[in-house]
Design a protein around this motif. Sequence first.
Motif, short mmCIF file in Angstrom:
data_model
loop_
_atom_site.label_atom_id
_atom_site.label_comp_id
_atom_site.label_asym_id
_atom_site.label_seq_id
_atom_site.Cartn_x
_atom_site.Cartn_y
_atom_site.Cartn_z
N PHE A 27 28.20 33.14 33.04
CA PHE A 27 27.08 32.32 33.48
C PHE A 27 26.81 32.55 34.96
O PHE A 27 27.56 33.22 35.65
CB PHE A 27 27.38 30.84 33.24
N THR A 28 25.73 31.95 35.45
CA THR A 28 25.42 31.99 36.87
C THR A 28 25.29 30.55 37.35
O THR A 28 25.91 29.64 36.80
CB THR A 28 24.16 32.83 37.16
N SER A 55 38.24 38.57 32.51
CA SER A 55 37.03 39.37 32.69
C SER A 55 35.90 38.87 31.79
O SER A 55 36.11 38.66 30.59
CB SER A 55 37.31 40.84 32.37
N PRO A 56 34.69 38.70 32.34
CA PRO A 56 33.55 38.27 31.52
C PRO A 56 33.12 39.34 30.52
O PRO A 56 32.32 39.05 29.63
CB PRO A 56 32.45 37.99 32.55
N ALA A 57 33.64 40.56 30.67
CA ALA A 57 33.32 41.62 29.70
C ALA A 57 34.00 41.37 28.36
O ALA A 57 33.59 41.93 27.34
CB ALA A 57 33.74 42.98 30.26
N GLN A 63 39.51 36.66 25.91
CA GLN A 63 39.97 36.09 27.18
C GLN A 63 41.13 35.12 26.94
O GLN A 63 42.07 35.06 27.73
CB GLN A 63 38.82 35.38 27.90
N ILE A 64 41.04 34.35 25.87
CA ILE A 64 42.14 33.43 25.54
C ILE A 64 43.41 34.21 25.26
O ILE A 64 44.49 33.88 25.77
CB ILE A 64 41.76 32.54 24.33
N GLN A 85 35.58 28.08 33.88
CA GLN A 85 35.73 27.79 35.31
C GLN A 85 34.68 28.46 36.19
O GLN A 85 34.19 27.85 37.15
CB GLN A 85 37.12 28.22 35.77
N ALA A 86 34.35 29.70 35.94
CA ALA A 86 33.52 30.47 36.87
C ALA A 86 32.06 30.02 36.85
O ALA A 86 31.46 29.86 35.78
CB ALA A 86 33.62 31.96 36.54
#
Length: 292
Positions: A27-28, A55-57, A63-64, A85-86
């Motif tokens: 997200f942004t 990594s968002p990739a 990711q988990i 979080q990000a």
Amino acid sequence: MKYYSFNQYLRSTFGCKVYKISINAGFTCPNRDGTLGTEGCIFCSKGGSGDFAESPALSVTQQIESGKERVKNKIKNGKYIAYFQAFTNTYAPTEVLRSKFFEAASHPDIAAVSVATRPDCLPDEVISLLAELNALKPVFVELGLQTIHKKTADYIRRGYALETYDDAVKRLKNAGLNTVVHIIIGLPGETKKDMLESVEYVCKSGIDGIKLQLLHVLKGTDLEKEYLCGKFSVLSIDEYIDIIKSCVEIIPNNIVIHRLTGDGAKKDLIAPLWSADKKNVLNKINKALSEE
């Protein structure tokens, strides 16, 4: 001095060790994409405060799994919190949020979902979605308020009024959602009295938990430029501990203290350098609290 720690809360709620896995969902933020600004909050890192996230990739599930592997030596037979979080994790179309949040909640090792966001990015349909998710797995909604003082809020480029926070907390609590608020200790220009006023205010606003975060000066932020120009100084460890003791004194016993400090990525940390040794800092804080 006793306080209700997040570890206590997790053990009493889930009956085992619970570890957070930080997730970057790609997200942004309205402070980044031009809606409110393009530079972000003055203290925010290039990773959108998600510097320890995966990594968002990778997909949420990947990711988990990556996060589990990362902490496998720290946790045995425990559970995990999927921590979005990000950046701002409700700043996307509702169906995108639904896909990512429910993917996390459906993982068998995930005990709860934590969503870090801004009070001005919580339309009613998103709160309804979070309430729906909360029926599947417990949900924590973390709001980055940082301060109640307008002068400081303008300086850090927060981008919304205190009334927006008040409204968001009211709607989150009406939806039955566990609400946690971030307060930064040591913001430029703020006195100890200012910081305690922020803590006292949010504790009276109906929240369930609070995070007390030491101000970090990180590489690549506008705050770094201000610091290197000598426009403000950071707290010493003794000053910080003194403020934390006073904060804990005024936080009601029913409010969970999720954090007493924090640590920025060491490779990016400019100041205060003493904060890099988080274990030592926490030991000193707990020692000071135990002496009360």
